[in-house]
Design an enzyme around this catalytic site. Structure first.
Site, PDB file in Angstrom:
ATOM      1  N   ASN A 189       0.822  -1.208   0.000  1.00  0.00           N
ATOM      2  CA  ASN A 189       0.000   0.000   0.000  1.00  0.00           C
ATOM      3  C   ASN A 189       0.855   1.256   0.000  1.00  0.00           C
ATOM      4  O   ASN A 189       1.946   1.283   0.567  1.00  0.00           O
ATOM      5  CB  ASN A 189      -0.939   0.003   1.195  1.00  0.00           C
ATOM      6  CG  ASN A 189      -1.898  -1.174   1.157  1.00  0.00           C
ATOM      7  OD1 ASN A 189      -2.025  -1.817   0.122  1.00  0.00           O
ATOM      8  ND2 ASN A 189      -2.551  -1.453   2.259  1.00  0.00           N
ATOM      9  N   ASP A 229      -0.578   4.180   1.065  1.00  0.00           N
ATOM     10  CA  ASP A 229      -1.401   5.145   1.804  1.00  0.00           C
ATOM     11  C   ASP A 229      -0.835   5.569   3.163  1.00  0.00           C
ATOM     12  O   ASP A 229      -1.381   6.476   3.805  1.00  0.00           O
ATOM     13  CB  ASP A 229      -2.834   4.599   1.974  1.00  0.00           C
ATOM     14  CG  ASP A 229      -2.911   3.240   2.691  1.00  0.00           C
ATOM     15  OD1 ASP A 229      -2.011   2.932   3.505  1.00  0.00           O
ATOM     16  OD2 ASP A 229      -3.880   2.497   2.435  1.00  0.00           O
ATOM     17  N   HIS A 273       5.748  -0.495  -2.691  1.00  0.00           N
ATOM     18  CA  HIS A 273       5.326   0.304  -3.847  1.00  0.00           C
ATOM     19  C   HIS A 273       5.372   1.802  -3.575  1.00  0.00           C
ATOM     20  O   HIS A 273       4.723   2.584  -4.274  1.00  0.00           O
ATOM     21  CB  HIS A 273       3.925  -0.137  -4.301  1.00  0.00           C
ATOM     22  CG  HIS A 273       3.897  -1.562  -4.804  1.00  0.00           C
ATOM     23  ND1 HIS A 273       2.737  -2.305  -4.895  1.00  0.00           N
ATOM     24  CD2 HIS A 273       4.904  -2.360  -5.252  1.00  0.00           C
ATOM     25  CE1 HIS A 273       3.036  -3.511  -5.375  1.00  0.00           C
ATOM     26  NE2 HIS A 273       4.341  -3.573  -5.597  1.00  0.00           N
ATOM     27  N   CYS A 320       9.727  20.144 -10.811  1.00  0.00           N
ATOM     28  CA  CYS A 320      10.871  19.792  -9.971  1.00  0.00           C
ATOM     29  C   CYS A 320      11.669  21.053  -9.657  1.00  0.00           C
ATOM     30  O   CYS A 320      12.053  21.789 -10.574  1.00  0.00           O
ATOM     31  CB  CYS A 320      11.752  18.783 -10.707  1.00  0.00           C
ATOM     32  SG  CYS A 320      13.321  18.488  -9.880  1.00  0.00           S
ATOM     33  N   GLY A 343      -5.531  -9.057   2.540  1.00  0.00           N
ATOM     34  CA  GLY A 343      -6.156  -8.094   1.633  1.00  0.00           C
ATOM     35  C   GLY A 343      -5.401  -7.801   0.360  1.00  0.00           C
ATOM     36  O   GLY A 343      -5.351  -6.662  -0.077  1.00  0.00           O
ATOM     37  N   PRO A 393     -11.832 -11.509   2.198  1.00  0.00           N
ATOM     38  CA  PRO A 393     -13.250 -11.894   2.116  1.00  0.00           C
ATOM     39  C   PRO A 393     -13.588 -12.572   0.787  1.00  0.00           C
ATOM     40  O   PRO A 393     -14.641 -13.203   0.667  1.00  0.00           O
ATOM     41  CB  PRO A 393     -14.006 -10.561   2.248  1.00  0.00           C
ATOM     42  CG  PRO A 393     -13.022  -9.516   1.880  1.00  0.00           C
ATOM     43  CD  PRO A 393     -11.654 -10.057   2.197  1.00  0.00           C
TER      44      PRO A 393
HETATM   45  C1  BJW Z   1     -10.162  -7.167   1.345  1.00  0.00           C
HETATM   46  C2  BJW Z   1     -11.135  -6.358   1.924  1.00  0.00           C
HETATM   47  C3  BJW Z   1     -11.190  -6.312   3.339  1.00  0.00           C
HETATM   48  C4  BJW Z   1     -11.294  -6.209  -0.232  1.00  0.00           C
HETATM   49  N1  BJW Z   1     -10.321  -7.017   4.065  1.00  0.00           N
HETATM   50  N2  BJW Z   1      -9.315  -7.861   2.079  1.00  0.00           N
HETATM   51  C5  BJW Z   1       3.776  -7.713 -18.481  1.00  0.00           C
HETATM   52  C6  BJW Z   1       4.184  -6.451 -18.869  1.00  0.00           C
HETATM   53  C7  BJW Z   1       4.825  -5.583 -17.963  1.00  0.00           C
HETATM   54  C8  BJW Z   1       5.059  -5.985 -16.660  1.00  0.00           C
HETATM   55  C9  BJW Z   1       4.617  -7.246 -16.283  1.00  0.00           C
HETATM   56  C10 BJW Z   1       4.009  -8.097 -17.183  1.00  0.00           C
HETATM   57  N3  BJW Z   1       3.703  -9.251 -16.539  1.00  0.00           N
HETATM   58  C11 BJW Z   1       4.118  -9.149 -15.255  1.00  0.00           C
HETATM   59  C12 BJW Z   1       4.672  -7.927 -15.077  1.00  0.00           C
HETATM   60  C13 BJW Z   1       5.227  -7.402 -13.831  1.00  0.00           C
HETATM   61  C14 BJW Z   1       4.238  -6.436 -13.183  1.00  0.00           C
HETATM   62  C15 BJW Z   1       2.971  -7.194 -12.806  1.00  0.00           C
HETATM   63  O1  BJW Z   1       2.912  -7.906 -11.832  1.00  0.00           O
HETATM   64  N4  BJW Z   1       1.903  -7.059 -13.588  1.00  0.00           N
HETATM   65  C16 BJW Z   1       0.682  -7.844 -13.349  1.00  0.00           C
HETATM   66  C17 BJW Z   1      -0.527  -6.918 -13.357  1.00  0.00           C
HETATM   67  C18 BJW Z   1       0.598  -8.929 -14.385  1.00  0.00           C
HETATM   68  N5  BJW Z   1       4.920  -5.909 -12.037  1.00  0.00           N
HETATM   69  C19 BJW Z   1       5.692  -4.827 -12.145  1.00  0.00           C
HETATM   70  O2  BJW Z   1       5.759  -4.174 -13.161  1.00  0.00           O
HETATM   71  C20 BJW Z   1       6.503  -4.469 -10.928  1.00  0.00           C
HETATM   72  N6  BJW Z   1       7.837  -4.225 -11.313  1.00  0.00           N
HETATM   73  C21 BJW Z   1       8.584  -5.231 -11.798  1.00  0.00           C
HETATM   74  O3  BJW Z   1       8.211  -6.379 -11.847  1.00  0.00           O
HETATM   75  O4  BJW Z   1       9.824  -4.815 -12.248  1.00  0.00           O
HETATM   76  C22 BJW Z   1      10.547  -5.753 -13.073  1.00  0.00           C
HETATM   77  C23 BJW Z   1       9.927  -5.759 -14.461  1.00  0.00           C
HETATM   78  C24 BJW Z   1       9.913  -4.603 -15.209  1.00  0.00           C
HETATM   79  C25 BJW Z   1       9.330  -4.619 -16.492  1.00  0.00           C
HETATM   80  C26 BJW Z   1       8.735  -5.780 -16.997  1.00  0.00           C
HETATM   81  C27 BJW Z   1       8.728  -6.924 -16.202  1.00  0.00           C
HETATM   82  C28 BJW Z   1       9.334  -6.914 -14.930  1.00  0.00           C
HETATM   83  C29 BJW Z   1       5.984  -3.182 -10.300  1.00  0.00           C
HETATM   84  C30 BJW Z   1       4.621  -3.349  -9.747  1.00  0.00           C
HETATM   85  C31 BJW Z   1       4.144  -2.020  -9.169  1.00  0.00           C
HETATM   86  C32 BJW Z   1       2.683  -2.100  -8.751  1.00  0.00           C
HETATM   87  N7  BJW Z   1       2.233  -0.782  -8.475  1.00  0.00           N
HETATM   88  C33 BJW Z   1       0.868  -0.593  -8.055  1.00  0.00           C
HETATM   89  C34 BJW Z   1       0.530   0.903  -8.155  1.00  0.00           C
HETATM   90  C35 BJW Z   1       1.178   1.683  -7.020  1.00  0.00           C
HETATM   91  C36 BJW Z   1       0.807   3.110  -7.067  1.00  0.00           C
HETATM   92  C37 BJW Z   1      -0.690   3.324  -6.963  1.00  0.00           C
HETATM   93  O5  BJW Z   1      -1.337   2.821  -6.028  1.00  0.00           O
HETATM   94  O6  BJW Z   1      -1.215   3.998  -7.832  1.00  0.00           O
HETATM   95  O7  BJW Z   1       0.679  -1.075  -6.730  1.00  0.00           O
HETATM   96  S1  BJW Z   1      -0.301  -1.565  -8.987  1.00  0.00           S
HETATM   97  C38 BJW Z   1      -1.382  -1.893  -7.666  1.00  0.00           C
HETATM   98  O8  BJW Z   1      -1.443  -3.317  -7.439  1.00  0.00           O
HETATM   99  C39 BJW Z   1      -0.736  -1.260  -6.434  1.00  0.00           C
HETATM  100  C40 BJW Z   1      -0.927  -2.334  -5.419  1.00  0.00           C
HETATM  101  O9  BJW Z   1       0.005  -2.199  -4.368  1.00  0.00           O
HETATM  102  C41 BJW Z   1      -0.779  -3.605  -6.214  1.00  0.00           C
HETATM  103  C42 BJW Z   1      -1.374  -4.806  -5.581  1.00  0.00           C
HETATM  104  O10 BJW Z   1      -2.739  -4.661  -5.453  1.00  0.00           O
HETATM  105  P1  BJW Z   1      -3.474  -5.221  -4.159  1.00  0.00           P
HETATM  106  O11 BJW Z   1      -2.954  -4.552  -2.963  1.00  0.00           O
HETATM  107  O12 BJW Z   1      -3.438  -6.692  -4.189  1.00  0.00           O
HETATM  108  O13 BJW Z   1      -4.962  -4.658  -4.385  1.00  0.00           O
HETATM  109  P2  BJW Z   1      -6.142  -5.194  -5.293  1.00  0.00           P
HETATM  110  O14 BJW Z   1      -7.041  -4.048  -5.538  1.00  0.00           O
HETATM  111  O15 BJW Z   1      -5.655  -5.937  -6.473  1.00  0.00           O
HETATM  112  O16 BJW Z   1      -6.858  -6.281  -4.381  1.00  0.00           O
HETATM  113  C43 BJW Z   1      -7.500  -5.945  -3.179  1.00  0.00           C
HETATM  114  C44 BJW Z   1      -7.792  -7.206  -2.416  1.00  0.00           C
HETATM  115  O17 BJW Z   1      -8.373  -6.852  -1.170  1.00  0.00           O
HETATM  116  C45 BJW Z   1      -8.805  -8.132  -3.115  1.00  0.00           C
HETATM  117  O18 BJW Z   1      -8.309  -9.472  -3.090  1.00  0.00           O
HETATM  118  C46 BJW Z   1     -10.057  -8.018  -2.241  1.00  0.00           C
HETATM  119  O19 BJW Z   1     -10.810  -9.231  -2.203  1.00  0.00           O
HETATM  120  C47 BJW Z   1      -9.442  -7.713  -0.898  1.00  0.00           C
HETATM  121  N8  BJW Z   1     -10.335  -7.030   0.058  1.00  0.00           N
HETATM  122  N9  BJW Z   1     -11.900  -5.745   0.977  1.00  0.00           N
HETATM  123  C48 BJW Z   1      -9.430  -7.775   3.464  1.00  0.00           C
HETATM  124  N10 BJW Z   1     -12.177  -5.538   4.014  1.00  0.00           N
HETATM  125 ZN    ZN Z   2      14.327  17.005 -11.378  1.00  0.00          ZN
END
Ligand code: BJW
Ligand code: ZN
Length: 245
Positions: free
Chosen positions: A104, A106, A121, A151, A191, A218
């Protein structure tokens, strides 16, 4: 059923010495912060978060992406840590080793009192130079909404200090998280959809190294298969019962 699963997981955690916790957007849902894949509300429903959260998306329309983050920053500023965040902060003192890893941006874990949070992140409340000149700005709430500010060093755009798709995570933070995963004897996963790598690989790494994995969500997630204890419930209701006083 859930009560029994919570009690069994709580007993396992009580026996652990080294605990790692991996949290995702779901832990902040009950604070009123939309999960990443649920940010597309109202005006934002027409945009794809995968596009907004990328260098390409920002380069194509910096003002649009800046406004999206300004809106989310305001939501977070008005939110409070919930019982899930608040249960984790004092839990740290119960174990010889306790590592809190979050995806997160936040800052709610720190506001709940958790220290040394590994923010994989980044953090929405900081900004940095889009041209990577090395400038970081701490208090972007004072910056104007609308167009991104410039900047102060090189004049390029400032952008949020978060990790976008296709960007590398901070290697020190990622190393610490991976080390925590392979060192722990229990990992609590809360989550997260488990869709985004490398964070999504941490529970499997912990399990391969011999840890028990507890998943709290959930809904179904990509990490259900890794779970030794699968608790279908919301974080704010479940977490206080996992660390009973
Ligand atoms: C509850 C609830 C309650 C609801 N209680 N639970 C193809 C092309 C390019 C890249 C890739 C590719 N294939 C794979 C990649 C790598 C890519 C990736 O994984 N992509 C996938 C989408 C396929 N990853 C990256 O690019 C990472 N870097 C990397 O790998 O570098 C090397 C590399 C470079 C280039 C190419 C390949 C490799 C970087 C990842 C950065 C992610 N950033 C974000 C945005 C941050 C800024 C922002 O917030 O705006 O981070 S994306 C977003 O997803 C955010 C989150 O931290 C992250 C994870 O999401 P999270 O936390 O799981 O949330 P949700 O919404 O998905 O799920 C919520 C969950 O809560 C659900 O399960 C609900 O059920 C649950 N829930 N209420 C408990 N009350
Ligand atoms: Zn700069």
């Amino acid at each position: 059923m859930t009560e029994a699963a919570i009690a069994a997981a709580a007993r396992r955690l009580a026996r652990a010495h080294r605990v790692a916790v991996l949290t995702g957007a779901g832990i902040s849902a009950e604070s009123g912060v939309p999960t990443f894949r649920d940010t597309q509300r109202g005006l934002w429903a027409q945009f794809d978060p995968m596009q907004l959260a990328s260098r390409e998306g920002f380069a194509a329309d910096p003002a649009l992406v800046w406004r999206w983050y300004a809106w989310r920053r305001e939501l977070v500023a008005g939110a409070q840590p919930n019982a899930g965040h608040l249960a984790l902060a004092p839990a740290a003192a119960r174990f010889a080793q306790f590592d809190l890893i979050t995806q997160n941006v936040d800052g709610l874990h720190a506001r709940a009192g958790s220290r040394n949070v590994l923010e994989l992140h980044g953090n929405l409340l900081r900004s940095k130079c889009f041209a990577q000149c090395g400038t970081f700005v701490a208090e972007p709430r004072q910056l104007p909404p609308g167009e991104p500010p410039r900047c102060p060093r090189c004049g390029n755009w400032l952008r949020p200090d978060v990790v976008w798709f296709g960007e590398m995570l901070d290697p020190d933070v990622l190393d610490a998280a991976q080390q925590a995963a392979v060192d722990c004897d229990a990992m609590l996963v809360v989550g997260t959809s488990g869709l985004v790598t490398p964070a999504a690989g941490l529970p499997a790494a912990a399990k391969r190294a011999g840890a028990t994995v507890v998943v709290v969500n959930p809904n179904e997630s990509e990490l259900d298969d890794v779970a030794d204890h699968l608790i279908r419930g919301p974080a704010a209701a479940v977490l206080p019962s996992l660390f009973p006083s």
